[in-house]
Structures are given as structure tokens and as C-alpha cells.
Design a protein around this motif. Structure first.
Motif, short mmCIF file in Angstrom:
data_model
loop_
_atom_site.label_atom_id
_atom_site.label_comp_id
_atom_site.label_asym_id
_atom_site.label_seq_id
_atom_site.Cartn_x
_atom_site.Cartn_y
_atom_site.Cartn_z
N PHE A 1 -10.36 -13.15 -0.96
CA PHE A 1 -11.26 -12.57 0.06
C PHE A 1 -11.43 -11.07 -0.16
N ALA A 2 -10.55 -10.49 -0.96
CA ALA A 2 -10.65 -9.07 -1.28
C ALA A 2 -10.05 -8.84 -2.67
N VAL A 3 -10.61 -7.87 -3.35
CA VAL A 3 -10.13 -7.51 -4.68
C VAL A 3 -10.10 -5.99 -4.77
N ALA A 4 -9.01 -5.48 -5.34
CA ALA A 4 -8.89 -4.05 -5.60
C ALA A 4 -8.69 -3.87 -7.10
N GLU A 5 -9.63 -3.20 -7.74
CA GLU A 5 -9.50 -2.88 -9.15
C GLU A 5 -8.76 -1.55 -9.25
N CYS A 6 -7.73 -1.53 -10.10
CA CYS A 6 -6.84 -0.37 -10.15
C CYS A 6 -6.68 0.18 -11.56
N ARG A 7 -6.43 1.48 -11.61
CA ARG A 7 -6.05 2.19 -12.83
C ARG A 7 -4.56 2.50 -12.70
N VAL A 8 -3.77 2.22 -13.71
CA VAL A 8 -2.34 2.48 -13.65
C VAL A 8 -2.10 3.98 -13.53
N LEU B 1 -15.96 -10.88 -14.14
CA LEU B 1 -15.52 -9.50 -14.37
C LEU B 1 -16.10 -8.62 -13.27
N GLY B 2 -15.27 -7.72 -12.76
CA GLY B 2 -15.70 -6.78 -11.74
C GLY B 2 -16.35 -5.56 -12.33
N GLU B 3 -16.64 -4.61 -11.48
CA GLU B 3 -17.35 -3.39 -11.87
C GLU B 3 -16.64 -2.61 -12.97
N THR B 4 -15.31 -2.61 -12.98
CA THR B 4 -14.57 -1.88 -14.00
C THR B 4 -14.00 -2.80 -15.08
N GLY B 5 -14.50 -4.05 -15.13
CA GLY B 5 -14.08 -4.97 -16.17
C GLY B 5 -12.83 -5.77 -15.87
N GLU C 1 -3.91 3.22 -8.89
CA GLU C 1 -4.89 3.93 -8.08
C GLU C 1 -6.14 3.05 -7.98
N VAL C 2 -6.55 2.76 -6.78
CA VAL C 2 -7.70 1.88 -6.55
C VAL C 2 -8.98 2.61 -6.92
N VAL C 3 -9.77 1.98 -7.81
CA VAL C 3 -11.02 2.60 -8.25
C VAL C 3 -12.25 1.83 -7.77
N ASN C 4 -12.05 0.61 -7.28
CA ASN C 4 -13.16 -0.19 -6.77
C ASN C 4 -12.60 -1.32 -5.90
N SER D 1 0.86 -1.16 0.00
CA SER D 1 0.00 0.00 0.00
C SER D 1 0.91 1.22 0.00
N VAL D 2 0.67 2.16 -0.91
CA VAL D 2 1.55 3.31 -1.05
C VAL D 2 0.97 4.53 -0.34
N THR D 3 -0.29 4.82 -0.58
CA THR D 3 -0.91 6.01 0.01
C THR D 3 -2.41 5.79 0.14
N VAL D 4 -3.00 6.50 1.10
CA VAL D 4 -4.44 6.40 1.33
C VAL D 4 -5.20 7.38 0.44
N SER D 5 -4.59 8.53 0.15
CA SER D 5 -5.27 9.54 -0.63
C SER D 5 -4.37 10.06 -1.76
N PRO D 6 -4.61 9.68 -3.00
CA PRO D 6 -5.63 8.71 -3.40
C PRO D 6 -5.17 7.29 -3.05
#
Length: 157
Positions: free
Chosen positions: A102-109, A89-93, A124-127, A30-35
Motif C-alpha cells: 500500500f506504500a513504497v519508500a525508495e531509499c538511498r543508503v 520499477l519505481g521512479e528511481t529504478g 534516506e527516502v528519495v521517493n 523511522s529514524v528521522t523526518v529531516s532528512p
């Protein structure tokens, strides 16, 4: 570093041609909380890295203690990895390993930096989606679970 225990993830991405790609990864932070931003390290020769670069997106599937088989499949040369484990497929494909994560983080590079024979990818986590399960760990060249732990464990102040 083989003696350092860490959680086990499977990084997934969809290639330009729609082909799913994935690999087992223990190089996650984990790099940062915001974003909200995560960092993964991927081999420069990886087909998954190529799919991440092409699509600009990826998913981090955090495996639970029952996900060892998925970790082994995605760290092997099995050609049809996605035929071996259930996914959707998740919310962002992005590709979610529905029975093993048990957990999934969908990310944008957000950025990528070449370091030797790997690329450090910042996403950056988007979902996200999460359920209460015990994480799968890897260290000292073997898998284990965190005995006595649960996702509902109280936080230390």
C-alpha cells in the motif's frame, strides 16, 4: 520479540547484474523526518543485502492486509520470487510490489552498521507512493490485520 506486533515489509533491491532481490522484513523503523530516513536490519548472509550494498539503493514495500502471500513468498526459499508477484520499477529504478504494497519508500543508503549477524541499513527516502489500505501485521508468529483501522483514521492530537 516474537510476541511484538509490527508491520510487514518486503525490502527489494536490484543487484549489480540487474537481478532483482527481496526479502520479508519486520525490522523497520523511522529514524528521522529531516532528512526522511528509515532503518532496516538485514542478515549478513542475505543476497538482498549484497544487492543493497552493490547498488546503494533499496525499496521498502509496506504490505497491506491482502499481501500475506507476498510476505510468505519473500520469507521462503522460493528461487524465483519475482515471478510469483506483480512488480514494476519505481521512479528511481527500485522494485515495487504493485498489488501487495500500500506504500513504497525508495531509499538511498546513507549508512550501514554491522551488529552481530545483521547489518543495520539507514536509507534516506528519495521517493514515496501511498494509497489508503489497511496494513498487514505480524506478531505472535502469525499474520493479522488491524481491525477497524484505515489509512483515513483521524490523528490524535
Amino acid at each position: 520479540m516474537s510476541t511484538f506486533c509490527t508491520g510487514v515489509t518486503v525490502i527489494t533491491a536490484v543487484g549489480r547484474d540487474g537481478t532483482p532481490h527481496g526479502l520479508t522484513c519486520t525490522s523497520l523503523a523511522s529514524v528521522t523526518v529531516s532528512p526522511p530516513t528509515l532503518m532496516v536490519c538485514l542478515d549478513v548472509r542475505s543476497g538482498t543485502l549484497a544487492a543493497v550494498r552493490d547498488s546503494g539503493r533499496f525499496a521498502v514495500n509496506l504490505l497491506h492486509e491482502g499481501g500475506r502471500r507476498a510476505a510468505e513468498v519473500f520469507s521462503s526459499a522460493v528461487p524465483d520470487r519475482f515471478d510469483q508477484v506483480p512488480w514494476r520499477l519505481g521512479e528511481t529504478g527500485q522494485l515495487w510490489l504493485v498489488e501487495d504494497a500500500f506504500a513504497v519508500a525508495e531509499c538511498r543508503v546513507a549508512d550501514a552498521v554491522v551488529v552481530g549477524d545483521h547489518v543495520v541499513v539507514f536509507g534516506e527516502v528519495v521517493n514515496t507512493e501511498q494509497r489508503a489500505e489497511t496494513p498487514l501485521l505480524y506478531g505472535m508468529r502469525r499474520f493479522a490485520s488491524w481491525e477497524g483501522a484505515s489509512a483515513t483514521t483521524e490523528r490524535v492530537p
